[in-house]
Each structure stands twice: as structure tokens, then as C-alpha cells.
Design a protein around this motif. Structure first.
Motif, PDB file in Angstrom:
ATOM      1  N   LEU A 268       0.815  -1.217   0.000  1.00 20.85           N
ATOM      2  CA  LEU A 268       0.000   0.000   0.000  1.00 20.85           C
ATOM      3  C   LEU A 268       0.849   1.268   0.000  1.00 20.85           C
ATOM      4  N   ALA A 269       1.811   1.316   0.926  1.00 22.16           N
ATOM      5  CA  ALA A 269       2.477   2.584   1.214  1.00 22.16           C
ATOM      6  C   ALA A 269       3.540   2.972   0.198  1.00 22.16           C
ATOM      7  N   ASP A 270       4.124   1.986  -0.481  1.00 19.16           N
ATOM      8  CA  ASP A 270       5.260   2.301  -1.346  1.00 19.16           C
ATOM      9  C   ASP A 270       5.074   1.813  -2.773  1.00 19.16           C
ATOM     10  N   GLN A 271       3.844   1.642  -3.198  1.00 18.54           N
ATOM     11  CA  GLN A 271       3.564   1.302  -4.598  1.00 18.54           C
ATOM     12  C   GLN A 271       2.525   2.267  -5.133  1.00 18.54           C
ATOM     13  N   ALA A 272       2.959   3.178  -5.984  1.00 23.75           N
ATOM     14  CA  ALA A 272       2.023   4.111  -6.611  1.00 23.75           C
ATOM     15  C   ALA A 272       1.095   3.347  -7.541  1.00 23.75           C
ATOM     16  N   PRO A 273      -0.093   3.881  -7.818  1.00 22.72           N
ATOM     17  CA  PRO A 273      -0.988   3.224  -8.782  1.00 22.72           C
ATOM     18  C   PRO A 273      -0.291   3.000 -10.118  1.00 22.72           C
ATOM     19  N   PHE A 274      -0.512   1.844 -10.701  1.00 23.17           N
ATOM     20  CA  PHE A 274       0.092   1.552 -11.995  1.00 23.17           C
ATOM     21  C   PHE A 274      -0.544   2.392 -13.109  1.00 23.17           C
ATOM     22  N   GLU A 275      -1.848   2.595 -13.021  1.00 20.54           N
ATOM     23  CA  GLU A 275      -2.572   3.312 -14.082  1.00 20.54           C
ATOM     24  C   GLU A 275      -3.580   4.249 -13.434  1.00 20.54           C
ATOM     25  N   SER A 276      -3.471   5.527 -13.736  1.00 20.62           N
ATOM     26  CA  SER A 276      -4.351   6.535 -13.150  1.00 20.62           C
ATOM     27  C   SER A 276      -4.427   7.721 -14.097  1.00 20.62           C
ATOM     28  N   ALA A 277      -5.492   8.483 -13.982  1.00 20.25           N
ATOM     29  CA  ALA A 277      -5.529   9.767 -14.682  1.00 20.25           C
ATOM     30  C   ALA A 277      -4.375  10.627 -14.171  1.00 20.25           C
ATOM     31  N   PRO A 278      -3.715  11.393 -15.033  1.00 15.62           N
ATOM     32  CA  PRO A 278      -2.592  12.215 -14.561  1.00 15.62           C
ATOM     33  C   PRO A 278      -3.084  13.339 -13.654  1.00 15.62           C
ATOM     34  N   LEU A 279      -2.216  13.794 -12.791  1.00 13.20           N
ATOM     35  CA  LEU A 279      -2.539  14.949 -11.951  1.00 13.20           C
ATOM     36  C   LEU A 279      -2.575  16.205 -12.821  1.00 13.20           C
ATOM     37  N   SER A 280      -3.589  17.002 -12.617  1.00  6.89           N
ATOM     38  CA  SER A 280      -3.674  18.264 -13.357  1.00  6.89           C
ATOM     39  C   SER A 280      -2.637  19.243 -12.819  1.00  6.89           C
ATOM     40  N   THR A 281      -2.384  20.297 -13.576  1.00 10.78           N
ATOM     41  CA  THR A 281      -1.433  21.321 -13.123  1.00 10.78           C
ATOM     42  C   THR A 281      -1.889  21.929 -11.807  1.00 10.78           C
ATOM     43  N   THR A 282      -3.194  22.172 -11.692  1.00 14.22           N
ATOM     44  CA  THR A 282      -3.734  22.744 -10.449  1.00 14.22           C
ATOM     45  C   THR A 282      -3.525  21.794  -9.285  1.00 14.22           C
ATOM     46  N   GLN A 283      -3.795  20.518  -9.490  1.00 11.62           N
ATOM     47  CA  GLN A 283      -3.614  19.538  -8.413  1.00 11.62           C
ATOM     48  C   GLN A 283      -2.149  19.452  -7.991  1.00 11.62           C
ATOM     49  N   GLN A 284      -1.237  19.474  -8.956  1.00  9.58           N
ATOM     50  CA  GLN A 284       0.186  19.434  -8.611  1.00  9.58           C
ATOM     51  C   GLN A 284       0.579  20.658  -7.784  1.00  9.58           C
ATOM     52  N   GLN A 285       0.064  21.814  -8.172  1.00  8.26           N
ATOM     53  CA  GLN A 285       0.371  23.035  -7.428  1.00  8.26           C
ATOM     54  C   GLN A 285      -0.191  22.976  -6.015  1.00  8.26           C
ATOM     55  N   GLN A 286      -1.412  22.479  -5.892  1.00 10.56           N
ATOM     56  CA  GLN A 286      -2.030  22.387  -4.564  1.00 10.56           C
ATOM     57  C   GLN A 286      -1.296  21.392  -3.675  1.00 10.56           C
ATOM     58  N   LEU A 287      -0.873  20.270  -4.231  1.00  7.11           N
ATOM     59  CA  LEU A 287      -0.110  19.305  -3.438  1.00  7.11           C
ATOM     60  C   LEU A 287       1.210  19.912  -2.974  1.00  7.11           C
ATOM     61  N   HIS A 288       1.844  20.702  -3.830  1.00  4.51           N
ATOM     62  CA  HIS A 288       3.078  21.378  -3.438  1.00  4.51           C
ATOM     63  C   HIS A 288       2.798  22.396  -2.329  1.00  4.51           C
ATOM     64  N   GLN A 289       1.674  23.074  -2.422  1.00  6.39           N
ATOM     65  CA  GLN A 289       1.314  24.086  -1.407  1.00  6.39           C
ATOM     66  C   GLN A 289       1.117  23.450  -0.032  1.00  6.39           C
ATOM     67  N   LEU A 290       0.714  22.191  -0.004  1.00  5.46           N
ATOM     68  CA  LEU A 290       0.481  21.532   1.283  1.00  5.46           C
ATOM     69  C   LEU A 290       1.723  21.567   2.167  1.00  5.46           C
ATOM     70  N   THR A 291       2.897  21.500   1.547  1.00  7.42           N
ATOM     71  CA  THR A 291       4.139  21.503   2.327  1.00  7.42           C
ATOM     72  C   THR A 291       4.604  22.917   2.673  1.00  7.42           C
ATOM     73  N   GLN A 292       3.925  23.937   2.106  1.00  7.90           N
ATOM     74  CA  GLN A 292       4.371  25.311   2.292  1.00  7.90           C
ATOM     75  C   GLN A 292       3.440  26.127   3.185  1.00  7.90           C
ATOM     76  N   LEU A 293       2.177  25.746   3.215  1.00  4.01           N
ATOM     77  CA  LEU A 293       1.177  26.578   3.885  1.00  4.01           C
ATOM     78  C   LEU A 293       1.389  26.650   5.393  1.00  4.01           C
ATOM     79  N   GLU A 294       1.114  27.793   5.930  1.00  6.04           N
ATOM     80  CA  GLU A 294       1.047  27.996   7.373  1.00  6.04           C
ATOM     81  C   GLU A 294      -0.151  28.906   7.643  1.00  6.04           C
ATOM     82  N   PRO A 295      -0.845  28.752   8.714  1.00  5.39           N
ATOM     83  CA  PRO A 295      -0.637  27.780   9.788  1.00  5.39           C
ATOM     84  C   PRO A 295      -1.160  26.385   9.393  1.00  5.39           C
ATOM     85  N   ALA A 296      -1.162  25.451  10.369  1.00  4.07           N
ATOM     86  CA  ALA A 296      -1.598  24.076  10.126  1.00  4.07           C
ATOM     87  C   ALA A 296      -3.041  24.024   9.675  1.00  4.07           C
ATOM     88  N   ALA A 297      -3.849  24.975  10.170  1.00  2.74           N
ATOM     89  CA  ALA A 297      -5.263  24.970   9.802  1.00  2.74           C
ATOM     90  C   ALA A 297      -5.441  25.166   8.301  1.00  2.74           C
TER      91      ALA A 297
END
Length: 569
Positions: A268-297
Motif C-alpha cells: 500500500l504505502a510504497d507502490q504508486a498506482p500503476f494506471e491513473s488519470a494524470p494529476l492536473s497542473t492545479t492539483q500538482q500546485q495544490q499538493l506542493h502548497q500543502l508543504t508550504q502553507l502555514e498555519p496548520a489549519a
């Protein structure tokens, strides 16, 4: 009255013609049957599994996948007070990529021999790569004929993309019942010849394609690479598994054979899906923001929005990336939920969905089988309960520690049921692990095979040349030669034995000689050598087993009788 007689004759006449045709064809075109167990040409006291059993499912002349059943030996006459267990399943049950020593049969047999030193133990492997519930059911009658004391089953990953899987290139029909009928009809010589003729006409109509032996089975098998959750094909896989496994368990239940059926685990933890719709540009940006945003809320709010989007769309890769973020935040429950959903929505179904384990649990209850929860053992031995690279080599094949957990789960289930009567010497896990029937060379060879597997689809878009790491010891050198076909298995083990003898490593020498003797029950010298070193270790009961086996060989070594006399004093 006469009209009914004529009707009966008219009804029976075609059947009589077909019967006469079948008898005539068997006389004119005799064919060797392909049984699961055949007489061992090296010693008629034993039967041996048919390595090419997969050919049973293909017409003569067809290109057959390179899937072989490792040899497993069973006495033609079951000994009194003997314990005989049959193992069924796919590649995990068979111990891929390490071989029989890592399999349920291999690990369990050595431990049960320690547990019941005065009884003859046979744990026979019928598991092989790529097969699913059709093959398990097809083997049932031949397994019942051996009068096993128990049948152990670890299966469920290949219902979609294994042989006869609903999304496989190697499919019979979309109906489990019709597929079962076709497999049964293939026993008829009439059907075999018709199928062979049809195949020859079909191949003659188009240019022959050269067999590509450079690609892995996984690269060739997937016909349907987009099986969405709850789609018609997805449901067909569950229907197929339920139908075949119900038939199988009912068969064993009617024969009075106890069945131990296990839940199955995957990465589960270390095998990415073999076949999936690609992440959109917006989704990639939002996932990157998760590591940057403050505060935790603010992080939690964005994560919740992305989770809602993933749940609504069934986006496998979005679920997987969110799971990784939640794991980094030590929010383990949320991480596990998204890891599971990433697997559920993986369109390329080389890993069984959650529904398969639910069906296994339900089937065990319905047919009075003993449920073995191997998946729970993996969870218990994984960091934070997330099954990953600590126990898995890739998407679903365990490493040696993982294989030990599966065998240990079956051992504990047998012990809890007090199968086979009183257990005189239960073997603790630490000792069983120390004595696992694998040499370092076999473990190294398994690692190299995984490099070969993951160098091709679906782990990579196109195959890449495998570069083996430079071997730093004798085990690595022998493993590399073995995997590249420069050395056979027996030669590899014999060289390991000579090395341990030179190094005066008695424990590893004992283990290796036992592995060789168990692989060659028809070889008197190999069994005497195992007995001699067991006697030196003061394990007389086990030594007696190998000496008795030596007496069944064609050329009985003279030392066998002398050593048995020593043990009787």
C-alpha cells in the motif's frame, strides 16, 4: 409408445455418434494426458508435479506463457500416521522470486518436521505464477485423490490479469460457468483436435509473430488496462472469484478435507498506482502548497478539499499523493484510508481490491474453512500498520521476512486448531526463522529477479536493460550466474555447501544439505549426507526421516542401513 421410443433413439443417436467418434479419435490420435501429478521417472516410489501443467489450458502449438510449476514430490502411497498438506495459490504462494524455499510449502514443511519428528511430513506445492481460481478449482479432484490432511490456500491477486482473468489476454469466456465447461470439455480428444485445427487455421490466416521472450509475463498479460472500480469488468472479476472458490471449497467440504484459506496482502504505502488519470497542473500546485502553507489549519483545509476531490473523482494518483502527505504528518488513519483508495482506484489491477479479502472472509465462514489472516500479520509487523517496502519487494510479492509471516500465520492456525493431533514440539518463530530453508545465494537470486521484473512494464513505460550490481561475496556470484542461466540450481547449492564445509560453518552446512536432500528425495546419497550431519547435531528423529527416505531410492547407499542401526541402539 413407439413414437416415444423413436424420439429416445433420435435423442441418443447423436450422443452415440459423438461417443464413437471420441473413442476412434483416441485410438487414431493418442495423446498423453497432462496430469498434475505424474510418476517420478527417477524413483517410482514418488509422484512429482508436472512442471508444464499450464499447457493444459492452451491448444497444441499455441504460444504458452513461460510459467512453470516447481517440482514437488509426494509418496505414491501415503504413509500411515503421515501428515500430508497441499498448498494452492499463485506466485506468492509459490514463493516468487526466491523459489520453493520461501513458499508456504517450503517454510512450513521444515517447521512441521521439527514439530512432528516421528511422523512423515509432506507439504506439497501446487501453486504457480499467474494462475487464479480457475486453476485452483481445476486441480481439486487430483488433490483430493492424494487424501490430504489439509489444504492451504493463498490466492486472489490474479482474478483480473492472470491466466483466464477477466481483463487478461489469456481469457476463455466472460462467464465463469461457461469457462469451467470449456476447461472440462478440453479433456475430450474431439474438442482438442477441433481446437487445434481452429488455432492452426487462425494462425495460418496471418503472419506468424516471433515469440518475444525478453518481456515479462506482466508486460504481456494485460488486455484491459483500465478496469474502473465498480465497472462491469470489475464486478465480473469478483463474480468469477466467488463462483470458482465456492465450488472449490464445497468440493473439499464434501470430501471432508479441512481447508485453511488466507487473506492476501499487497504493498500500500510504497507502490504508486500503476494506471491513473494524470494529476492536473492545479492539483500538482495544490499538493506542493500543502508543504508550504502555514498555519496548520490552512494545510488541513486544503488537504480536506483535495480529499473531497479525490473521493468524488476516484483519482488514484491524487489519493496516493495525499496518503503520502498524511503519513508525513503522522495522521496515520487518514494516510491508510487514502492508500487503500489509491489501490482501489488503480485501473491496472495487478493488486487485488479490498473486496477480494472480504469475499475470502465470507467464503471461509460459508464453507466452514479456517480463516488465516496473513494480511493482519503484515499490518502488525509494518511501521504504523502501513504495508510497504519493509515487507514487500514491489507491488505484492513479499521479501523473505514477509514470506516467513505468511508461513507463520498458517503454522499458528494449524497449531490453534490442533490439526493432526497432539503437537509434541511446537517450534518458536525465532528458531523457525533461523532455520528457514533458503540459502543466501537463493535470497540474492530473488533480489536479481526483482530487478528484472521491475525493469519492464508496468513499472516502466518501456523495458530497460537490467544492470546487476557487482557481487561482493560467493553467494552473490553464484546467484548472478544462476539467474543468468550459467549455473543450475543444484550446482549453486552444492557450491554453497562446499563453501560452508571449507569455512567450518556447521549450521549453514546442515541447512544447505537438508535443502538439497528435500529437493532430491530420490537421491540416496543426498539424503544420507543430510542424515549424517543431523546425527552430528544430535537430531536423531530428523536423521531417521532422511535415512528411511534413502532406503526408498533405486540405488540405496550402504551407509543408510548402518546409520539406521546406530540410531536403533
Amino acid at each position: 409408445m413407439r413414437i416415444w421410443l423413436f424420439r429416445l433413439i433420435a435423442l441418443c443417436l447423436p450422443l452415440l455418434i459423438l461417443l464413437l467418434m471420441e473413442i476412434s479419435l483416441r485410438q487414431l490420435f493418442p495423446v498423453q494426458p497432462l496430469p498434475l501429478f505424474k510418476p517420478n521417472p527417477a524413483n517410482p516410489a514418488y509422484l512429482v508435479t508436472e512442471a508444464q501443467i499450464v499447457q493444459r489450458y492452451f491448444p497444441a502449438g499455441a504460444q504458452v506463457p513461460r510459467v512453470e510449476l516447481e517440482p514437488s514430490f509426494v509418496l505414491a502411497q501415503k504413509p500411515e500416521q503421515g501428515i500430508r498438506i497441499l498448498v494452492q495459490g499463485g506466485s506468492t504462494a509459490a514463493g516468487y522470486p526466491y523459489g520453493l524455499g520461501a513458499s508456504i510449502a517450503g517454510m512450513l514443511e521444515q517447521r512441521l518436521r521439527r514439530t512432528f519428528p516421528e511422523r512423515h511430513i509432506e507439504v506439497i506445492n501446487t501453486a504457480l505464477s499467474a494462475v487464479n481460481s480457475y486453476t485452483l478449482l481445476d486441480f481439486a479432484d487430483e488433490i483430493i485423490a492424494l487424501q490430504p490432511d489439509a489444504v492451504l490456500i493463498y490466492a486472489g491477486h490474479n482474478e483480473y490479469l492472470g491466466l483466464l482473468g477477466v481483463g487478461s489476454n489469456y481469457i476463455a469466456t466472460s462467464s465463469p460457468r461457461l469457462s469451467r465447461w470449456l476447461l472440462a470439455l478440453r479433456q475430450l480428444r474431439t474438442v482438442q483436435l477441433l481446437e487445434q485445427g481452429f488455432y492452426q487455421l487462425k494462425t495460418a490466416a496471418k503472419p506468424a509473430e516471433p515469440a518475444d521472450n525478453s518481456r515479462t509475463f506482466m508486460a504481456k498479460v494485460a488486455r484491459d488496462k483500465h478496469i474502473a472500480l465498480h465497472s462491469a469488468t470489475y464486478k465480473a472479476g469478483l463474480t468469477q472469484f466467488t463462483f470458482n472458490m465456492s465450488q472449490l471449497l464445497a468440493h473439499y467440504q464434501a470430501a471432508g478435507i479441512p481447508v485453511y484459506i488466507s487473506t492476501i496482502a499487497s504493498n500500500l504505502a510504497d507502490q504508486a498506482p500503476f494506471e491513473s488519470a494524470p494529476l492536473s497542473t492545479t492539483q500538482q500546485q495544490q499538493l506542493h502548497q500543502l508543504t508550504q502553507l502555514e498555519p496548520a489549519a490552512a494545510q488541513d483545509a486544503l488537504a480536506s478539499a483535495l480529499a473531497a476531490e479525490a473521493n468524488a473523482s476516484g483519482h488514484a494518483m491524487l489519493h496516493y499523493q495525499l496518503a503520502q502527505w498524511y503519513r508525513q504528518q503522522d495522521q496515520i488513519a487518514a494516510a491508510k484510508n487514502h492508500f487503500v483508495q489509491a489501490r482501489e482506484h488503480d485501473l491496472l489491477r495487478f493488486r487485488a481490491p479490498l473486496a477480494i479479502n472480504r469475499l475470502i472472509t465470507s467464503l471461509a465462514d460459508s464453507f466452514n474453512a479456517i480463516l488465516v489472516d496473513s494480511e493482519a500479520a503484515f499490518v502488525a509487523h509494518s511501521p504504523h500498520g502501513l504495508i510497504g517496502r519493509e515487507l514487500m519487494l514491489e507491488h505484492l510479492h513479499p521479501n523473505v521476512q514477509g514470506y516467513f509471516l505468511i508461513a507463520d500465520s498458517f503454522y499458528l492456525a494449524l497449531y490453534q486448531q490442533q490439526a493432526f493431533g497432539r503437537w509434541p514440539k511446537p517450534v518458536p518463530p525465532a528458531l523457525a526463522w533461523q532455520e528457514r530453508p533458503l540459502t543466501p545465494a537463493e535470497e540474492e537470486a530473488g533480489a536479481l529477479r526483482i530487478l528484472q521484473l521491475t525493469a519492464d512494464y508496468p513499472f516502466r513505460a518501456s523495458p530497460v536493460e537490467v544492470q546487476f550490481p557487482k557481487a561482493t561475496d560467493i553467494a552473490g556470484q553464484l546467484a548472478s550466474a544462476y539467474v543468468q542461466g550459467q549455473l543450475d540450481w543444484l550446482s549453486m547449492q552444492q557450491q554453497m555447501a562446499r563453501y560452508y564445509h571449507q569455512q567450518k560453518d556447521g549450521d549453514m552446512l546442515l541447512k544447505t544439505l537438508k535443502i538439497i536432500a528435500d529437493a532430491l528425495p530420490h537421491d540416496g546419497i543426498a539424503n544420507v549426507q543430510a542424515a549424517q550431519i543431523l546425527m552430528q547435531a544430535k537430531r536423531q528423529a530428523e536423521a531417521r526421516h532422511y535415512l528411511h527416505r534413502a532406503l526408498l531410492t533405486n540405488n540405496v547407499p550402504p551407509e543408510a542401513e548402518l546409520l539406521l542401526q546406530q540410531l536403533s541402539r
